[in-house]
Structures are given as C-alpha cells and as structure tokens.
Design a protein around this motif. Structure first.
Motif, PDB file in Angstrom:
ATOM      1  N   ASP A 119       2.837  16.404   6.699  1.00 56.52           N
ATOM      2  CA  ASP A 119       3.939  16.248   6.027  1.00 56.52           C
ATOM      3  C   ASP A 119       4.096  14.930   5.407  1.00 56.52           C
ATOM      4  OD1 ASP A 119       6.900  17.153   5.376  1.00 56.52           O
ATOM      5  OD2 ASP A 119       6.994  15.161   6.357  1.00 56.52           O
ATOM      6  N   ILE A 120       4.601  14.837   4.092  1.00 56.83           N
ATOM      7  CA  ILE A 120       4.647  13.500   3.162  1.00 56.83           C
ATOM      8  C   ILE A 120       5.348  12.599   3.866  1.00 56.83           C
ATOM      9  CG2 ILE A 120       6.136  14.127   1.596  1.00 56.83           C
ATOM     10  CD1 ILE A 120       3.108  11.912   1.157  1.00 56.83           C
ATOM     11  N   GLY A 121       6.635  12.993   4.414  1.00 59.82           N
ATOM     12  CA  GLY A 121       7.554  12.216   4.889  1.00 59.82           C
ATOM     13  C   GLY A 121       7.453  11.543   6.286  1.00 59.82           C
ATOM     14  N   ASP A 122       6.611  12.648   6.947  1.00 56.91           N
ATOM     15  CA  ASP A 122       6.277  12.096   8.418  1.00 56.91           C
ATOM     16  C   ASP A 122       5.031  11.195   8.349  1.00 56.91           C
ATOM     17  OD1 ASP A 122       8.038  13.534   9.872  1.00 56.91           O
ATOM     18  OD2 ASP A 122       6.804  15.416   9.872  1.00 56.91           O
ATOM     19  N   ARG A 123       4.059  11.290   7.254  1.00 57.14           N
ATOM     20  CA  ARG A 123       2.910  10.654   7.257  1.00 57.14           C
ATOM     21  C   ARG A 123       3.458   9.083   6.572  1.00 57.14           C
ATOM     22  NH1 ARG A 123      -1.870   8.820   8.670  1.00 57.14           N
ATOM     23  NH2 ARG A 123      -2.983   8.462   7.086  1.00 57.14           N
ATOM     24  N   LEU A 124       4.343   9.061   5.800  1.00 57.09           N
ATOM     25  CA  LEU A 124       4.792   7.873   5.357  1.00 57.09           C
ATOM     26  C   LEU A 124       5.445   7.034   6.743  1.00 57.09           C
ATOM     27  CD1 LEU A 124       6.655   8.701   2.100  1.00 57.09           C
ATOM     28  CD2 LEU A 124       4.948   6.901   2.290  1.00 57.09           C
ATOM     29  N   ILE A 125       6.411   7.678   7.251  1.00 55.93           N
ATOM     30  CA  ILE A 125       6.698   7.037   8.675  1.00 55.93           C
ATOM     31  C   ILE A 125       5.702   6.474   9.508  1.00 55.93           C
ATOM     32  CG2 ILE A 125       8.197   7.640  10.759  1.00 55.93           C
ATOM     33  CD1 ILE A 125       9.802   7.272   8.302  1.00 55.93           C
ATOM     34  N   GLN A 126       4.600   7.216   9.561  1.00 58.72           N
ATOM     35  CA  GLN A 126       3.316   6.850  10.391  1.00 58.72           C
ATOM     36  C   GLN A 126       2.869   5.919  10.033  1.00 58.72           C
ATOM     37  OE1 GLN A 126       0.440  10.051  10.727  1.00 58.72           O
ATOM     38  NE2 GLN A 126      -0.044   9.070  12.493  1.00 58.72           N
ATOM     39  N   VAL A 127       2.371   5.732   8.791  1.00 57.02           N
ATOM     40  CA  VAL A 127       1.812   4.730   8.124  1.00 57.02           C
ATOM     41  C   VAL A 127       2.546   3.573   8.002  1.00 57.02           C
ATOM     42  CG1 VAL A 127       0.921   4.068   5.798  1.00 57.02           C
ATOM     43  CG2 VAL A 127       0.268   6.357   6.577  1.00 57.02           C
ATOM     44  N   ILE A 147       8.521   1.878  -0.510  1.00 55.88           N
ATOM     45  CA  ILE A 147       7.390   2.692  -0.231  1.00 55.88           C
ATOM     46  C   ILE A 147       6.103   2.002  -0.943  1.00 55.88           C
ATOM     47  CG2 ILE A 147       6.294   4.882  -0.379  1.00 55.88           C
ATOM     48  CD1 ILE A 147       9.125   5.952   0.238  1.00 55.88           C
ATOM     49  N   ALA A 148       6.284   1.788  -2.160  1.00 59.29           N
ATOM     50  CA  ALA A 148       5.247   1.416  -3.032  1.00 59.29           C
ATOM     51  C   ALA A 148       4.715  -0.009  -2.572  1.00 59.29           C
ATOM     52  CB  ALA A 148       5.447   1.317  -4.363  1.00 59.29           C
ATOM     53  N   ASN A 149       5.575  -0.659  -2.366  1.00 60.70           N
ATOM     54  CA  ASN A 149       4.982  -2.230  -1.656  1.00 60.70           C
ATOM     55  C   ASN A 149       4.485  -2.071  -0.433  1.00 60.70           C
ATOM     56  OD1 ASN A 149       6.063  -3.474  -4.187  1.00 60.70           O
ATOM     57  ND2 ASN A 149       8.082  -3.879  -3.139  1.00 60.70           N
ATOM     58  N   ARG A 150       4.978  -1.296   0.442  1.00 61.50           N
ATOM     59  CA  ARG A 150       4.166  -1.382   1.717  1.00 61.50           C
ATOM     60  C   ARG A 150       3.148  -0.512   1.796  1.00 61.50           C
ATOM     61  NH1 ARG A 150       9.054  -0.229   5.753  1.00 61.50           N
ATOM     62  NH2 ARG A 150       7.486  -0.434   7.529  1.00 61.50           N
ATOM     63  N   LEU A 151       3.002   0.411   1.101  1.00 65.50           N
ATOM     64  CA  LEU A 151       1.683   1.121   0.752  1.00 65.50           C
ATOM     65  C   LEU A 151       0.701   0.385   0.103  1.00 65.50           C
ATOM     66  CD1 LEU A 151       2.804   5.025   0.038  1.00 65.50           C
ATOM     67  CD2 LEU A 151       1.739   3.982   2.213  1.00 65.50           C
ATOM     68  N   SER A 152       1.246  -0.284  -0.771  1.00 63.88           N
ATOM     69  CA  SER A 152       0.064  -1.339  -1.446  1.00 63.88           C
ATOM     70  C   SER A 152      -0.521  -2.154  -0.374  1.00 63.88           C
ATOM     71  CB  SER A 152       0.874  -2.007  -2.383  1.00 63.88           C
ATOM     72  OG  SER A 152       1.392  -1.520  -3.446  1.00 63.88           O
ATOM     73  N   ASP A 153       0.367  -2.842   0.506  1.00 61.55           N
ATOM     74  CA  ASP A 153      -0.236  -3.753   1.530  1.00 61.55           C
ATOM     75  C   ASP A 153      -0.991  -2.881   2.481  1.00 61.55           C
ATOM     76  OD1 ASP A 153       1.350  -5.912   0.437  1.00 61.55           O
ATOM     77  OD2 ASP A 153       3.176  -5.576   1.899  1.00 61.55           O
ATOM     78  N   PHE A 154      -0.661  -1.696   2.965  1.00 65.00           N
ATOM     79  CA  PHE A 154      -1.447  -0.914   3.679  1.00 65.00           C
ATOM     80  C   PHE A 154      -2.810  -0.403   3.425  1.00 65.00           C
ATOM     81  CE2 PHE A 154      -2.789   3.079   5.699  1.00 65.00           C
ATOM     82  CZ  PHE A 154      -2.517   2.853   7.230  1.00 65.00           C
ATOM     83  N   TYR A 155      -2.940  -0.221   2.074  1.00 68.37           N
ATOM     84  CA  TYR A 155      -4.243   0.353   1.431  1.00 68.37           C
ATOM     85  C   TYR A 155      -4.744  -0.731   0.658  1.00 68.37           C
ATOM     86  CZ  TYR A 155      -2.803   5.013   2.698  1.00 68.37           C
ATOM     87  OH  TYR A 155      -2.542   6.077   3.276  1.00 68.37           O
ATOM     88  N   THR A 157      -4.377  -2.240  -2.277  1.00 66.89           N
ATOM     89  CA  THR A 157      -4.507  -1.869  -3.647  1.00 66.89           C
ATOM     90  C   THR A 157      -2.952  -1.670  -4.134  1.00 66.89           C
ATOM     91  OG1 THR A 157      -5.546  -0.685  -5.376  1.00 66.89           O
ATOM     92  CG2 THR A 157      -5.022   0.742  -3.568  1.00 66.89           C
ATOM     93  N   GLU A 158      -2.933  -2.049  -5.444  1.00 69.50           N
ATOM     94  CA  GLU A 158      -1.576  -1.790  -5.873  1.00 69.50           C
ATOM     95  C   GLU A 158      -1.097  -0.364  -6.360  1.00 69.50           C
ATOM     96  OE1 GLU A 158       1.345  -3.169  -9.661  1.00 69.50           O
ATOM     97  OE2 GLU A 158      -0.617  -3.849  -9.678  1.00 69.50           O
ATOM     98  N   ILE A 159       0.098   0.170  -5.852  1.00 73.98           N
ATOM     99  CA  ILE A 159       0.338   1.329  -6.056  1.00 73.98           C
ATOM    100  C   ILE A 159       1.733   0.930  -6.711  1.00 73.98           C
ATOM    101  CG2 ILE A 159       1.354   3.459  -4.908  1.00 73.98           C
ATOM    102  CD1 ILE A 159      -0.824   2.944  -2.486  1.00 73.98           C
ATOM    103  N   PRO A 160       1.852   1.362  -7.859  1.00 80.60           N
ATOM    104  CA  PRO A 160       3.131   1.388  -8.589  1.00 80.60           C
ATOM    105  C   PRO A 160       4.275   2.156  -7.995  1.00 80.60           C
ATOM    106  CG  PRO A 160       1.623   2.494  -9.906  1.00 80.60           C
ATOM    107  CD  PRO A 160       0.966   2.084  -8.633  1.00 80.60           C
ATOM    108  N   PRO A 161       5.522   1.750  -8.392  1.00 79.81           N
ATOM    109  CA  PRO A 161       6.807   2.534  -7.739  1.00 79.81           C
ATOM    110  C   PRO A 161       6.901   3.961  -8.458  1.00 79.81           C
ATOM    111  CG  PRO A 161       7.511   0.525  -8.569  1.00 79.81           C
ATOM    112  CD  PRO A 161       6.012   0.437  -8.526  1.00 79.81           C
ATOM    113  N   LYS A 162       6.392   3.853  -9.976  1.00 77.43           N
ATOM    114  CA  LYS A 162       6.554   4.882 -10.845  1.00 77.43           C
ATOM    115  C   LYS A 162       5.305   5.322 -11.300  1.00 77.43           C
ATOM    116  CE  LYS A 162      10.925   3.383 -12.720  1.00 77.43           C
ATOM    117  NZ  LYS A 162      12.025   4.298 -12.826  1.00 77.43           N
ATOM    118  N   ALA A 163       5.091   6.684 -11.058  1.00 76.42           N
ATOM    119  CA  ALA A 163       3.959   7.225 -11.536  1.00 76.42           C
ATOM    120  C   ALA A 163       3.491   6.832 -13.060  1.00 76.42           C
ATOM    121  CB  ALA A 163       3.991   8.711 -11.091  1.00 76.42           C
ATOM    122  N   LYS A 164       2.159   6.979 -13.233  1.00 76.74           N
ATOM    123  CA  LYS A 164       1.844   6.715 -14.582  1.00 76.74           C
ATOM    124  C   LYS A 164       1.508   8.166 -15.169  1.00 76.74           C
ATOM    125  CE  LYS A 164      -0.214   2.186 -14.014  1.00 76.74           C
ATOM    126  NZ  LYS A 164      -1.259   1.434 -13.976  1.00 76.74           N
TER     127      LYS A 164
END
Length: 169
Positions: A119-127, A147-155, A157-164
């Motif tokens: 589940d995407i919400g549960d996965r975000l909470i986990q990661v 979410i974008a900032n913290r996922l960028s740190d986790f992975y 690589t830059e993850i923008p807050p808005k999808a291109k």
C-alpha cells in the motif's frame, strides 16, 4: 510547536478538508449513498461476531484453494504467520488493518525478515520511518513537499514534488 509538527498538522488539515469537500460533492451527485451507508452499518452489526457466517466464509475460501487459519489471539496469529513464512527472508505484505493491529510487520522485522508494504501510504510510512496518522490514510499528515524531500534523501536522487508531464513512453 516545532516546525515539523506544524507542517504535519497543516498537511493533515488540508487532506481532511479536501476529503470533506469531495464527500459533500459526492452526496449531491449520489444522494442514495446515505441509504447505502445505513445498510452497510446494519449489515456490519449483523455480521460481526456471527460465527456461522465466519464458518461459511472460511469454507468458501478453502474450497477455492486458500489456506485459512483462525487463531484466538494476536500472539497465535503472528506465530501462525511465522510458521507459514518459514525461513523466508523477504515478505511482501498487502494492506490489512488486522495485521497492523497485531503488529505483524514489526514482529517479522524483529525476526530478521525484510517486509515490503504494498500500500503506497503504508510504504511511505515504512520508508520514511514515520508513525501512521490514520488507518486508511496513514501518510495524510505528510505534505507532498516533505515526502519528495525525504524520498530524495532516502533514494539518493532528486524526486520533485510535482510530477513532470511527459508522453514519452
């Protein structure tokens, strides 16, 4: 109040405001939803604790090839899952509020298993190593920017807050 808590409250208020607006709009479009919700509540009240219905459901699942286990306690449920999982080191777990109630993911991780939430919400909470804010919207307290900032740190690589937007497949 620190900034992080304030941002979480703002994100949660925004999410619930959007939810309430959508609910009101849907009620205008589909006024029969109120009656359906009443029927669902009545059915739930009749079905929860109905051992005969539970037996029929279990039998139906077993006829379709499912393994079904009924345990009296959360301890026994976790024990049964561990028995079924055996020596596996990776478990992919779908969304289930029951597994949250018995803390299944935490119990599996304590035993050295890697658990991946689907589940995407549960996965975000986990990661992001967060605590869920709501059973059906566990990450509702997190802003898109956070979410974008913290996922960028986790992975890494830059993850923008808005999808291109792109049509390149």
């Amino acid at each position: 109040m620190d900034r992080e808590k304030a941002e979480k409250l703002i994100a949660m208020n925004r999410a619930f405001k959007i939810l309430r607006e959508r609910q009101r709009a849907n009620l205008r479009l589909y006024p029969e939803v109120k009656e359906l919700a009443k029927k669902v509540r009545e059915e739930r009240e009749n079905d929860v604790g109905n051992n005969e219905l539970l037996r029929k459901v279990m039998e139906s699942l077993e006829r379709r090839g499912f393994d079904v286990y009924l345990t009296p306690t959360s301890y026994e449920a976790v024990k049964k899952v561990l028995e079924v999982v055996g020596e596996e080191k990776l478990v992919v777990k779908s969304k289930s509020n029951v597994t949250k109630e018995i803390r299944l993911r935490e119990e599996l991780e304590k035993r050295g298993m890697e658990v991946i939430e689907t589940d995407i919400g549960d996965r975000l909470i986990q990661v992001l190593n967060e605590h869920p804010s709501h059973p059906t919207g566990p990450a509702v307290h997190l802003s898109v920017e956070s979410i974008a900032n913290r996922l960028s740190d986790f992975y890494g690589t830059e993850i923008p807050p808005k999808a291109k937007k792109s049509l390149n497949f």
